[in-house]
Scaffold this motif. Structure first.
Motif, short mmCIF file in Angstrom:
data_model
loop_
_atom_site.label_atom_id
_atom_site.label_comp_id
_atom_site.label_asym_id
_atom_site.label_seq_id
_atom_site.Cartn_x
_atom_site.Cartn_y
_atom_site.Cartn_z
N GLY A 125 63.26 25.51 33.80
CA GLY A 125 62.74 26.79 34.28
C GLY A 125 63.46 27.17 35.56
N VAL A 126 63.22 28.38 36.03
CA VAL A 126 63.82 28.84 37.29
C VAL A 126 62.72 29.44 38.16
N SER A 127 63.00 29.53 39.45
CA SER A 127 61.99 30.02 40.39
C SER A 127 62.66 30.90 41.44
N ASN A 128 61.98 31.99 41.80
CA ASN A 128 62.51 32.94 42.79
C ASN A 128 63.84 33.54 42.34
N PHE A 129 63.92 33.88 41.07
CA PHE A 129 65.12 34.43 40.45
C PHE A 129 64.95 35.91 40.12
N SER A 130 66.03 36.67 40.24
CA SER A 130 66.08 38.05 39.79
C SER A 130 66.43 38.06 38.30
N VAL A 131 66.34 39.23 37.66
CA VAL A 131 66.70 39.33 36.25
C VAL A 131 68.15 38.90 36.03
N GLU A 132 69.04 39.38 36.89
CA GLU A 132 70.45 39.03 36.74
C GLU A 132 70.65 37.52 36.85
N GLN A 133 69.95 36.89 37.78
CA GLN A 133 70.08 35.45 37.95
C GLN A 133 69.49 34.69 36.76
N ILE A 134 68.39 35.20 36.19
CA ILE A 134 67.81 34.57 35.00
C ILE A 134 68.81 34.62 33.85
N LYS A 135 69.46 35.76 33.68
CA LYS A 135 70.45 35.91 32.60
C LYS A 135 71.60 34.93 32.78
N ARG A 136 72.05 34.76 34.01
CA ARG A 136 73.14 33.81 34.27
C ARG A 136 72.69 32.39 33.97
N ALA A 137 71.43 32.09 34.31
CA ALA A 137 70.88 30.77 34.03
C ALA A 137 70.83 30.53 32.52
N GLN A 138 70.45 31.56 31.78
CA GLN A 138 70.35 31.42 30.33
C GLN A 138 71.69 31.19 29.66
N ASP A 139 72.76 31.59 30.31
CA ASP A 139 74.10 31.34 29.78
C ASP A 139 74.50 29.87 29.91
N ILE A 140 73.76 29.15 30.76
CA ILE A 140 74.09 27.75 31.02
C ILE A 140 73.16 26.81 30.25
N VAL A 141 71.88 27.14 30.25
CA VAL A 141 70.87 26.26 29.67
C VAL A 141 69.71 27.10 29.14
N ASP A 142 68.99 26.61 28.15
CA ASP A 142 67.80 27.32 27.67
C ASP A 142 66.76 27.35 28.79
N VAL A 143 66.22 28.53 29.06
CA VAL A 143 65.21 28.70 30.11
C VAL A 143 63.87 28.99 29.44
N VAL A 144 62.81 28.29 29.86
CA VAL A 144 61.50 28.50 29.24
C VAL A 144 60.51 29.20 30.17
N SER A 145 60.79 29.18 31.50
CA SER A 145 59.81 29.74 32.43
C SER A 145 60.48 30.30 33.68
N VAL A 146 59.75 31.23 34.31
CA VAL A 146 60.18 31.84 35.58
C VAL A 146 59.00 31.78 36.54
N GLN A 147 59.22 31.25 37.72
CA GLN A 147 58.14 31.16 38.72
C GLN A 147 58.53 31.98 39.95
N ASN A 148 57.91 33.15 40.08
CA ASN A 148 58.16 34.04 41.23
C ASN A 148 56.83 34.39 41.89
N GLN A 149 56.91 34.86 43.11
CA GLN A 149 55.69 35.29 43.80
C GLN A 149 55.11 36.53 43.12
N TYR A 150 53.78 36.51 42.94
CA TYR A 150 53.11 37.66 42.31
C TYR A 150 51.62 37.59 42.58
N ASN A 151 51.07 38.66 43.12
CA ASN A 151 49.64 38.78 43.36
C ASN A 151 49.32 40.25 43.59
#
Length: 288
Positions: A156-182
């Motif tokens: 999974g990734v944390s504190n990532f933007s959409v662009e960063q998530i996409k780059r992560a997905q090009d390297i490894v399968d990503v199952v989760s995103v943990q960002n601040q939200y309330n």
């Protein structure tokens, strides 16, 4: 306990998890009390626990939370728990700093694996926060290597933007995103991250669900939240967790707990339902 799928893994986890940070930082309770909290969470059907190598007092105490969780699970009959840990933050003198050095991440993944028992892969390993000194590709290379070696099961990734998530997905399968939200920090609604998680079937784990210590202590000062809590016979915290769950089916709240009463209150939120009008009333009140 209601369950949901973790990403596209086919693995079912509880609809609300346990955040382990309060049981390992400087204000942590005695170990026996923390283990009691973890056991109570498991009794209530919680099967997803979020932690990190940096949930500790300082660098000399690194991996405290992972070792605590392993000890608690060793003394509990029955298991089936998914532990999601993180790496990439340092705790010099109790501060928080980023370290995306691939050599460091390779080492901390190995230590996390051992701290969690060293007998099965880390269920979920999350890159805690991008380090501008290293590319996403460089920092996630050790995670990919660890997946291939059978040390990590999911990433999974944390504190990532959409662009960063996409780059992560090009390297490894990503199952989760943990960002601040309330209710007071709704950036994932506006920066595309929540929408992208829905589109890609990624589990979204909101950190700081109650808005930090200042908001946490003053939730009763918000009339709408306080009124809804009274009407539905739950705490103000239960209303905020219900608000989070109402925002998207991909959201899995992971509120922290260091008391048995806190985890019991958290679990009650699973049964709280908010109407669209009630959600909008909270939106309006917390946006002002």
């Amino acid at each position: 306990m209601e369950t949901k799928q973790l990403g596209k893994t086919g693995v079912s986890v509880s609809a609300i998890g346990l955040g382990a940070m309060p049981m390992s930082i400087s204000s942590r309770p005695p170990e026996a009390e923390s283990i009691e909290v973890i056991h109570r969470a498991l009794d209530l059907g919680v099967t997803f626990i979020d932690t990190a190598d940096s949930y500790c007092k300082d660098e000399s105490d690194k991996h405290h939370s992972e070792r605590l969780l392993h000890k608690a699970l060793q003394t509990y009959k029955g298991n089936g728990v998914i532990i999601a840990t993180k790496g990439g933050l340092m705790r010099p003198n109790g501060n928080w700093t980023r370290n995306g050095d691939p050599k460091h991440l390779e080492e901390t993944i190995r230590i996390s694996f051992e701290a969690l028992g060293g007998e099965k892969p880390i269920d979920v390993w999350q890159y805690h926060a991008p380090d501008p000194n290293y590319t996403i590709e460089e920092s996630l290379a050790p995670a990919k290597k660890a997946v291939e070696a059978g040390i990590i099961r999911f990433v999974g990734v944390s504190n990532f933007s959409v662009e960063q998530i996409k780059r992560a997905q090009d390297i490894v399968d990503v199952v989760s995103v943990q960002n601040q939200y309330n209710p007071w920090y709704r950036q994932p609604e506006f920066d595309g991250v929540l929408e992208y998680c829905e589109q890609e079937s990624l589990t979204f784990l909101p950190w700081s669900p109650f808005g930090g210590s200042r908001r946490h202590q003053g939730l009763t000062d918000f009339p709408t939240i306080a009124k809804l809590a009274k009407e539905k016979s739950v705490s103000v915290y239960g209303i905020v967790l219900a608000w989070l769950r109402s925002k998207s089916s991909c959201i899995l709240p992971i509120p922290g707990a260091s008391k048995v009463s806190s985890i019991e209150d958290t679990v009650r939120a699973v049964d709280v339902k908010l109407s669209d009008d009630e959600v909008q009333r909270i939106d309006r009140e917390t946006a002002s």
